[in-house]
Write a protein that holds these residues in place. Structure first.
Motif, PDB file in Angstrom:
ATOM      1  N   MET A   1      -5.600   9.079 -13.232  1.00 51.58           N
ATOM      2  CA  MET A   1      -5.993   9.115 -11.834  1.00 51.58           C
ATOM      3  C   MET A   1      -5.320  10.294 -11.140  1.00 51.58           C
ATOM      4  N   GLN A   2      -6.096  11.013 -10.327  1.00 50.55           N
ATOM      5  CA  GLN A   2      -5.583  12.222  -9.694  1.00 50.55           C
ATOM      6  C   GLN A   2      -5.360  12.078  -8.192  1.00 50.55           C
ATOM      7  N   SER A   3      -6.046  11.132  -7.559  1.00 48.37           N
ATOM      8  CA  SER A   3      -5.918  11.024  -6.104  1.00 48.37           C
ATOM      9  C   SER A   3      -6.023   9.577  -5.661  1.00 48.37           C
ATOM     10  N   ALA A   4      -5.326   9.266  -4.564  1.00 49.48           N
ATOM     11  CA  ALA A   4      -5.323   7.895  -4.046  1.00 49.48           C
ATOM     12  C   ALA A   4      -5.360   7.910  -2.523  1.00 49.48           C
ATOM     13  N   LEU A   5      -6.019   6.907  -1.971  1.00 47.34           N
ATOM     14  CA  LEU A   5      -6.054   6.690  -0.527  1.00 47.34           C
ATOM     15  C   LEU A   5      -5.338   5.385  -0.231  1.00 47.34           C
ATOM     16  N   ILE A   6      -4.398   5.422   0.703  1.00 45.99           N
ATOM     17  CA  ILE A   6      -3.713   4.214   1.160  1.00 45.99           C
ATOM     18  C   ILE A   6      -4.093   3.978   2.613  1.00 45.99           C
ATOM     19  N   LEU A   7      -4.573   2.780   2.899  1.00 46.09           N
ATOM     20  CA  LEU A   7      -4.896   2.384   4.272  1.00 46.09           C
ATOM     21  C   LEU A   7      -3.958   1.260   4.667  1.00 46.09           C
ATOM     22  N   GLU A   8      -2.997   1.563   5.542  1.00 41.31           N
ATOM     23  CA  GLU A   8      -1.973   0.612   5.966  1.00 41.31           C
ATOM     24  C   GLU A   8      -1.482   1.037   7.340  1.00 41.31           C
ATOM     25  N   ASP A   9      -1.534   0.110   8.318  1.00 42.62           N
ATOM     26  CA  ASP A   9      -1.215   0.496   9.690  1.00 42.62           C
ATOM     27  C   ASP A   9       0.279   0.479  10.017  1.00 42.62           C
ATOM     28  N   GLN A  10       1.096  -0.227   9.228  1.00 42.34           N
ATOM     29  CA  GLN A  10       2.528  -0.277   9.496  1.00 42.34           C
ATOM     30  C   GLN A  10       3.233   0.897   8.812  1.00 42.34           C
ATOM     31  N   PRO A  11       3.933   1.753   9.580  1.00 44.42           N
ATOM     32  CA  PRO A  11       4.539   2.962   8.996  1.00 44.42           C
ATOM     33  C   PRO A  11       5.462   2.686   7.817  1.00 44.42           C
ATOM     34  N   GLU A  12       6.338   1.687   7.931  1.00 41.90           N
ATOM     35  CA  GLU A  12       7.268   1.408   6.837  1.00 41.90           C
ATOM     36  C   GLU A  12       6.531   0.942   5.591  1.00 41.90           C
ATOM     37  N   PRO A  26       2.497   8.963 -11.804  1.00 40.85           N
ATOM     38  CA  PRO A  26       3.142  10.253 -11.543  1.00 40.85           C
ATOM     39  C   PRO A  26       2.132  11.395 -11.435  1.00 40.85           C
ATOM     40  N   GLY A  27       2.346  12.252 -10.438  1.00 42.88           N
ATOM     41  CA  GLY A  27       1.488  13.410 -10.243  1.00 42.88           C
ATOM     42  C   GLY A  27       0.260  13.150  -9.395  1.00 42.88           C
ATOM     43  N   ILE A  28       0.039  11.899  -8.995  1.00 42.38           N
ATOM     44  CA  ILE A  28      -1.152  11.585  -8.197  1.00 42.38           C
ATOM     45  C   ILE A  28      -0.970  12.114  -6.769  1.00 42.38           C
ATOM     46  N   ALA A  29      -2.051  12.629  -6.195  1.00 41.54           N
ATOM     47  CA  ALA A  29      -2.047  13.088  -4.805  1.00 41.54           C
ATOM     48  C   ALA A  29      -2.419  11.912  -3.911  1.00 41.54           C
ATOM     49  N   VAL A  30      -1.596  11.650  -2.895  1.00 36.62           N
ATOM     50  CA  VAL A  30      -1.784  10.473  -2.049  1.00 36.62           C
ATOM     51  C   VAL A  30      -2.046  10.880  -0.608  1.00 36.62           C
ATOM     52  N   ASP A  31      -3.116  10.325  -0.036  1.00 37.91           N
ATOM     53  CA  ASP A  31      -3.369  10.411   1.401  1.00 37.91           C
ATOM     54  C   ASP A  31      -3.157   9.020   1.977  1.00 37.91           C
ATOM     55  N   ALA A  32      -2.295   8.915   2.978  1.00 38.43           N
ATOM     56  CA  ALA A  32      -1.990   7.607   3.585  1.00 38.43           C
ATOM     57  C   ALA A  32      -2.346   7.644   5.063  1.00 38.43           C
ATOM     58  N   VAL A  33      -3.177   6.702   5.497  1.00 34.92           N
ATOM     59  CA  VAL A  33      -3.636   6.668   6.885  1.00 34.92           C
ATOM     60  C   VAL A  33      -3.450   5.272   7.452  1.00 34.92           C
ATOM     61  N   ASP A  34      -3.565   5.170   8.797  1.00 32.08           N
ATOM     62  CA  ASP A  34      -3.273   3.892   9.446  1.00 32.08           C
ATOM     63  C   ASP A  34      -4.458   3.248  10.144  1.00 32.08           C
ATOM     64  N   SER A  35      -5.660   3.762   9.941  1.00 30.98           N
ATOM     65  CA  SER A  35      -6.819   3.175  10.625  1.00 30.98           C
ATOM     66  C   SER A  35      -8.077   3.361   9.793  1.00 30.98           C
ATOM     67  N   LEU A  36      -9.053   2.488  10.060  1.00 31.94           N
ATOM     68  CA  LEU A  36     -10.356   2.619   9.411  1.00 31.94           C
ATOM     69  C   LEU A  36     -11.002   3.952   9.758  1.00 31.94           C
ATOM     70  N   THR A  37     -10.857   4.372  10.996  1.00 29.78           N
ATOM     71  CA  THR A  37     -11.466   5.631  11.444  1.00 29.78           C
ATOM     72  C   THR A  37     -10.953   6.804  10.618  1.00 29.78           C
ATOM     73  N   GLN A  38      -9.638   6.878  10.437  1.00 30.48           N
ATOM     74  CA  GLN A  38      -9.070   7.967   9.649  1.00 30.48           C
ATOM     75  C   GLN A  38      -9.516   7.884   8.191  1.00 30.48           C
ATOM     76  N   ALA A  39      -9.537   6.683   7.649  1.00 29.19           N
ATOM     77  CA  ALA A  39      -9.943   6.511   6.254  1.00 29.19           C
ATOM     78  C   ALA A  39     -11.387   6.945   6.048  1.00 29.19           C
ATOM     79  N   ARG A  40     -12.253   6.604   6.989  1.00 25.02           N
ATOM     80  CA  ARG A  40     -13.664   6.986   6.860  1.00 25.02           C
ATOM     81  C   ARG A  40     -13.843   8.497   6.950  1.00 25.02           C
ATOM     82  N   CYS A  41     -13.050   9.129   7.775  1.00 24.62           N
ATOM     83  CA  CYS A  41     -13.126  10.595   7.875  1.00 24.62           C
ATOM     84  C   CYS A  41     -12.754  11.240   6.543  1.00 24.62           C
ATOM     85  N   LEU A  42     -11.703  10.729   5.922  1.00 30.52           N
ATOM     86  CA  LEU A  42     -11.296  11.279   4.634  1.00 30.52           C
ATOM     87  C   LEU A  42     -12.339  11.001   3.551  1.00 30.52           C
TER      88      LEU A  42
END
Length: 214
Positions: A1-12, A26-42
């Motif tokens: 796996m090369q890329s991952a999306l995390i959708l979680e609204d709590q910063p910690e 190891p080596g996976i690229a991660v985008d982490a966002v806190d809302s459905l809107t941001q996740a849909r844009c990505l």
């Protein structure tokens, strides 16, 4: 796996999950966002191999995004990461196509190992969730067509049902309260009676016989 999306609204929690994914893969690229809107844009411009989705979010439910991902990004492996362990959320997510269901109150090392299991074909399920799902399949009534056509015993059909739904020997042993060696013996008999050589072929036969839904 090369890329991952995390959708979680709590910063910690978001940072914590980011670290877990990075350690597990190891080596996976991660985008982490806190809302459905941001996740849909990505998702509109990026393909992700893995998506880790919370359920309760300020602008909606992660299950809404789950359905979108399964419809438009069929190759993305979707895992729900949540605090909800009730049947309503669990089975709704699985029905909508979630391939894993992890509870965030587990130790970090356990979550890491569960995500690593994806590469071994093991669905990432928290132990309490796995037991609930397996009990559900265990209590599904046996298929008359299967036993009459193949000579499988009721116990062998139970094992076949669980195999076809992606569960490993340890999980089946736990669900059916039998030893791992007994699971292996049943599996061998199933393969012989169905005239197949592995889990993939057995799963296709299970679908054909109506043991599981296709």
């Amino acid at each position: 796996m090369q890329s991952a999306l995390i959708l979680e609204d709590q910063p910690e929690s978001r940072d914590w999950l980011d670290g877990i994914v990075s350690e597990a893969l190891p080596g996976i690229a991660v985008d982490a966002v806190d809302s459905l809107t941001q996740a849909r844009c990505l998702l509109a411009r990026t393909h992700y191999d893995l998506a880790l989705l919370d359920i309760s979010l300020p602008d909606g439910s992660g299950t809404d995004l789950l359905r979108q991902v399964r419809a438009s990004h069929a190759n993305t492996y979707v895992v729900m990461a949540t605090i909800y362990d009730d049947d309503e959320h669990l089975f709704a997510a699985l029905k909508d196509g979630a391939q894993g269901f992890l509870l965030k109150d587990q130790p970090r090392e356990r979550l890491v190992e569960q995500l690593r299991g994806i590469s071994r074909g093991e669905p990432p399920l928290s132990p309490s969730i796995a037991r609930r799902v397996l009990r559900h399949f265990r209590h599904v009534a046996p298929s008359l067509s299967c036993t009459s056509q193949t000579g499988l015993t009721p116990r062998e059909e139970e094992v076949l049902r669980l195999l076809a739904n992606g569960y490993n020997r340890c999980d089946i042993s736990l669900a059916l309260e039998i030893s791992g060696n007994t699971v292996a013996a049943h599996t061998k008999q199933i393969y012989r009676k169905l005239n197949v050589s592995g889990r993939a072929e057995a799963t296709l036969q299970a679908v054909r016989l109506g043991v599981v839904d296709g």
